[in-house]
Design an enzyme around this catalytic site. Structure first.
Site, PDB file in Angstrom:
ATOM      1  N   ALA A  65       6.072  -1.785   4.101  1.00 55.09           N
ATOM      2  CA  ALA A  65       4.918  -1.150   5.313  1.00 55.09           C
ATOM      3  C   ALA A  65       3.672  -2.837   5.265  1.00 55.09           C
ATOM      4  O   ALA A  65       3.722  -3.173   4.210  1.00 55.09           O
ATOM      5  CB  ALA A  65       4.455   0.130   4.760  1.00 55.09           C
ATOM      6  N   GLN A  66       3.234  -3.071   6.333  1.00 49.56           N
ATOM      7  CA  GLN A  66       2.017  -3.715   6.514  1.00 49.56           C
ATOM      8  C   GLN A  66       1.324  -4.135   5.680  1.00 49.56           C
ATOM      9  O   GLN A  66       0.373  -5.017   4.843  1.00 49.56           O
ATOM     10  CB  GLN A  66       2.000  -3.930   7.679  1.00 49.56           C
ATOM     11  N   ARG A  67       0.396  -2.912   4.636  1.00 56.42           N
ATOM     12  CA  ARG A  67      -0.461  -1.898   4.020  1.00 56.42           C
ATOM     13  C   ARG A  67       0.293  -2.519   2.884  1.00 56.42           C
ATOM     14  O   ARG A  67      -1.316  -2.671   2.346  1.00 56.42           O
ATOM     15  CB  ARG A  67      -1.017  -1.062   4.434  1.00 56.42           C
ATOM     16  N   TYR A  68       1.246  -3.093   2.259  1.00 54.15           N
ATOM     17  CA  TYR A  68       1.772  -3.827   0.737  1.00 54.15           C
ATOM     18  C   TYR A  68       2.305  -5.128   1.021  1.00 54.15           C
ATOM     19  O   TYR A  68       2.224  -5.099  -0.176  1.00 54.15           O
ATOM     20  CB  TYR A  68       2.573  -2.637   0.173  1.00 54.15           C
ATOM     21  N   THR A  69       2.078  -5.453   1.582  1.00 54.27           N
ATOM     22  CA  THR A  69       2.263  -7.187   1.689  1.00 54.27           C
ATOM     23  C   THR A  69       1.601  -7.771   2.212  1.00 54.27           C
ATOM     24  O   THR A  69       0.391  -7.543   2.652  1.00 54.27           O
ATOM     25  CB  THR A  69       3.289  -7.456   2.987  1.00 54.27           C
TER      26      THR A  69
END
Length: 750
Positions: A122-126
């Site tokens: 997810a975008q919050r992890y990358t």
């Protein structure tokens, strides 16, 4: 109630007219603002907005990584009012090195894998930032090179397209489905495309054939082989439409097949599943094991283990290419938004020419922007020099005048801009050294201005500048081709017969027409158990994946697959249960082998010819007429031919005659009566007539063993010479006691 409301006049529009207008507006929106890339920068609007937003966040290649959610938030909040997941997925694709030939986003974290491109976190992890290659699109953005437009809510502006220094439309390609049209542009090699652009700049009349000397074909990031022919690729580039076939790369290591590169966007896991499914369905009996040895060092390493070293690796891979995603076809459709904003399909040469027009306009705007900036600066420097030459008067005016700006303008005939620049001078800048700096800067700017004006006013100089910049970018970002373009044979799947194990078998035919197949070639067919009143007639050694061909007395042939015959453990089954011979016909022989194997066919009337097994094979249950048999005669057991040019024929009759002559004296035919082998009189004597009973093909160094009752006669080289004659002669009589020949056996010389 109606007196209290101003209803107004409503416009009446038919449903058809309204729907047509609404659909047209929607279609144009999807085409121009969503699905198709622009020829200038090769980007769709969402991709362009992502790249621009990241540049505004100062996420250059030299910056630190930033949370991807930050970028996505800026994109959908400022420029692209759509879903965050779709925006993030577009960003992910630009970061995947196995999807983009030259990635625009440098990702940190889980950004998917070739096996499952959508397995990204997810975008919050990358985290992400721009790659160095993104400079090709952004470096000239603030130099007056791109037109601007208001964002969706009108609070800020965004670029209509980015001033790309290279034709990114070809380098990274793109896919999209609009309303009534689609685009499929495959990635290409930067060095090749740059060379093609320079060729067009030097020789604008170059044809597609000329450009294809530089652009050999697409260049996929995963490095599979492109197996489309040069003619197909050229036709694709000439029309802007077509297809490209790509195939996996493999090698043989220690008797195992190692697949090291897969076609673009093909999942290795899916390929393994496809091969495993065939193994479970017993459609790949020649494969015993399958392994995935992919790791960090080898992103693709799939191992196919054959059952033995006798398996033909190339044929096995040809089958896998035809039945799995190891070979894939890619549609090509060079559909894009042109400089004038209209969608259309562009062949290769018009595409590159239009991009070069875009690039020329961009460079001209950049040069004019730079020229304007320099003229503005020179204007200010002229004012500053006036101030330094009259420094005392300038200081007096500033100290004594109420409106020094107006006084300066009036006294020295300056512009308002020059007056403001003088008033902004700091005290420490009044030194003599500062005046020298201004004069030096002015000289440099004047020199640069002259050069820029020369380029702007000369098309040749402009072309030279563009070529230099393209060449410089090619040296910085170019690399070697990854997808080799090779010529390969068309892949073909195994037929049912090819999948059968190739075990040696002996096809046995009895006098009453019963058939069976014994494993191996060591079985003595005469020792097998036969039904009462039946006996051995003929046999043929072959393999289980070959066809068995049977000949009947009328000269018709019938074909059965060897692996379908009953085993020799029993007494077999009647051949008439599988084929439909004419009434009264009976079977006289059996042969098997490869389709090109040659056989001597003959009738007992003494006529014959040489043919191949392929000419005897038929799928018809009623058989195929091969030997034309004279009335009252029957077709004989075919004789195997090993060397047509150097073997001999031994023809025996029931009157004890033998004639030997070269096999090459007979014709090669597909079917027919043939020509006379041995001369047999047609006159009958006491209800009996002469006929050919035995026919043997042998080499001159072989020995023939003739059996008559319990007696045997061995005819060696010297004795065989005695019976040699010309074809169609009567032959010579065998010794007394061998007037009735029961059998002839060929003993090969050691």
């Amino acid at each position: 109630m109606s007196d209290h409301f101003d209803v107004g006049v409503a416009e009446s529009v038919s449903v058809e007219e309204f729907t047509e207008g609404a659909m047209l507006n929607y279609a144009m929106y999807v085409i121009n603002d969503r699905a198709l890339p622009h020829i200038g920068d090769g980007l769709k609007p969402v991709q362009r907005r992502i790249i621009y937003a990241m540049s505004e966040l100062r996420l250059s290649a030299d910056a630190k990584y930033s949370k991807s959610a930050r970028t996505v938030g800026d994109v959908i909040g400022k420029f692209h009012p759509h879903g965050d997941s779709a925006c993030y997925e577009a960003m992910v694709l630009m970061a995947q090195p196995f999807t983009y030939r030259y990635p625009l986003v440098d990702g940190q974290g889980n950004w998917g894998s070739p096996d499952d491109p959508k397995s990204f976190a997810a975008q919050r992890y990358t985290e992400s930032k721009l790659t160095k290659y993104a400079d090709v699109l952004l470096s000239e953005l603030g130099q007056g090179t791109a037109p601007w437009q208001p964002n969706f809510d009108g609070t800020m502006e965004e670029p209509c397209n980015l001033p790309s220094r290279l034709p990114n439309i070809l380098l990274n390609g793109g896919m999209g489905i609009a309303v009534g049209m689609a685009t499929d542009i495959l990635p290409h090699n930067l060095n090749e495309v740059a060379a093609a652009c320079i060729r067009l700049l030097d020789k604008p009349k170059s044809t597609t054939k000329d450009i294809c000397e530089h652009i050999k074909g697409p260049d996929f990031p995963t490095g599979a082989e492109i197996i489309s022919s040069a003619e197909d690729l050229r036709e694709m580039y000439e029309t802007g439409r077509g297809a490209v076939r790509a195939r996996a790369v493999y090698s043989v290591e220690s008797g195992e097949i190692v697949i090291s590169a897969l076609p673009h966007q093909v999942s290795g896991t899916k390929v393994l599943e496809q091969i495993a499914a065939q193994m479970q369905a017993k459609k790949l009996p020649m494969v015993i094991d399958l392994r995935d040895e992919s790791d960090h060092e080898n992103s693709t390493r799939m191992v196919v283990v054959p059952r033995s070293n006798r398996v033909n690796m190339d044929e096995l891979m040809s089958h896998l290419f035809a039945t799995t995603d190891l070979e894939r076809s890619y549609r090509v459709n060079f559909n894009m938004i042109s400089i004038d904003g209209r969608p259309g399909v562009r062949p290769l040469v018009p595409l590159l020419k239009e991009w070069l027009t875009f690039r020329s306009d961009t460079v001209l705007r950049r040069l004019k922007f730079r020229l304007d900036k320099m003229l503005d600066r020179l204007h200010i420097l002229d004012g500053l020099l006036v101030a330094y030459l009259n420094i005392d008067e300038v200081i007096r005016i500033i100290r004594e005048e109420d409106k020094p700006k107006d006084a300066l303008i009036s006294k020295f005939k300056l512009s308002a801009i020059q007056a403001d620049a003088i008033l902004d001078i700091r005290l420490r800048q009044l030194a003599r050294l500062e005046e020298e700096k201004i004069r030096g800067e002015k000289d440099e700017l004047n020199s640069e201005r002259v050069e820029i004006e020369k380029i702007i006013n000369s098309k040749a100089r402009l072309k030279t500048l563009i070529k230099k910049e393209i060449t410089a970018d090619a040296e910085t970002f170019g690399d070697d081709r990854r997808s080799a373009i090779v010529t390969r044979e068309e892949a073909s799947a195994f037929k049912e017969k090819d999948l059968i194990s190739t075990e040696p078998v002996l096809i046995v035919l009895s006098s009453n027409g019963w058939i069976r197949a014994a494993k191996g070639h060591d079985t003595n067919p005469r020792d097998l158990n036969y039904r009462s009143g039946d006996e051995f007639l003929g046999s043929a050694p072959g393999r289980s994946n070959q066809d068995a061909v049977f000949i009947d007395s009328t000269g018709r042939s019938y074909t059965l697959a060897s692996h379908t015959l009953p085993t020799a453990r029993g007494q077999g089954e009647p051949l008439t249960g599988r084929v439909n011979p004419p009434e009264g016909a009976y079977f006289t022989g059996v042969v098997t082998g490869e389709k090109e194997q040659q056989f001597l066919l003959a009738s007992d009337a003494g006529y014959g010819f040489v043919t191949t097994l392929e000419d005897m094979v038929t799928k018809n249950k009623a058989g195929k007429s091969v030997v034309t048999v004279p009335k009252g005669s029957v077709a004989m057991q075919p004789a195997l031919v090993s060397d047509f040019d150097h073997e001999f024929i031994a023809a025996f009759t029931n009157e004890g005659r033998l004639l030997i002559f070269p096999l090459r004296d007979l014709p090669m035919m597909a079917r027919g009566k043939g020509i006379k082998i041995i001369n047999i009189p047609s006159a009958r004597v006491k209800e009996r007539f002469e006929m050919m009973t035995n026919l043997v093909v042998f080499s001159e160094v072989d020995t023939l063993v003739v059996t008559s009752g319990k007696r045997t006669l061995s005819l060696k080289i010297d004795e065989l010479e005695h019976y040699r004659g010309e074809r169609a002669r009567r032959g010579l009589k065998l010794p007394r006691g061998f007037q009735k020949v029961d059998g002839v056996e060929r003993l090969k010389a050691d």
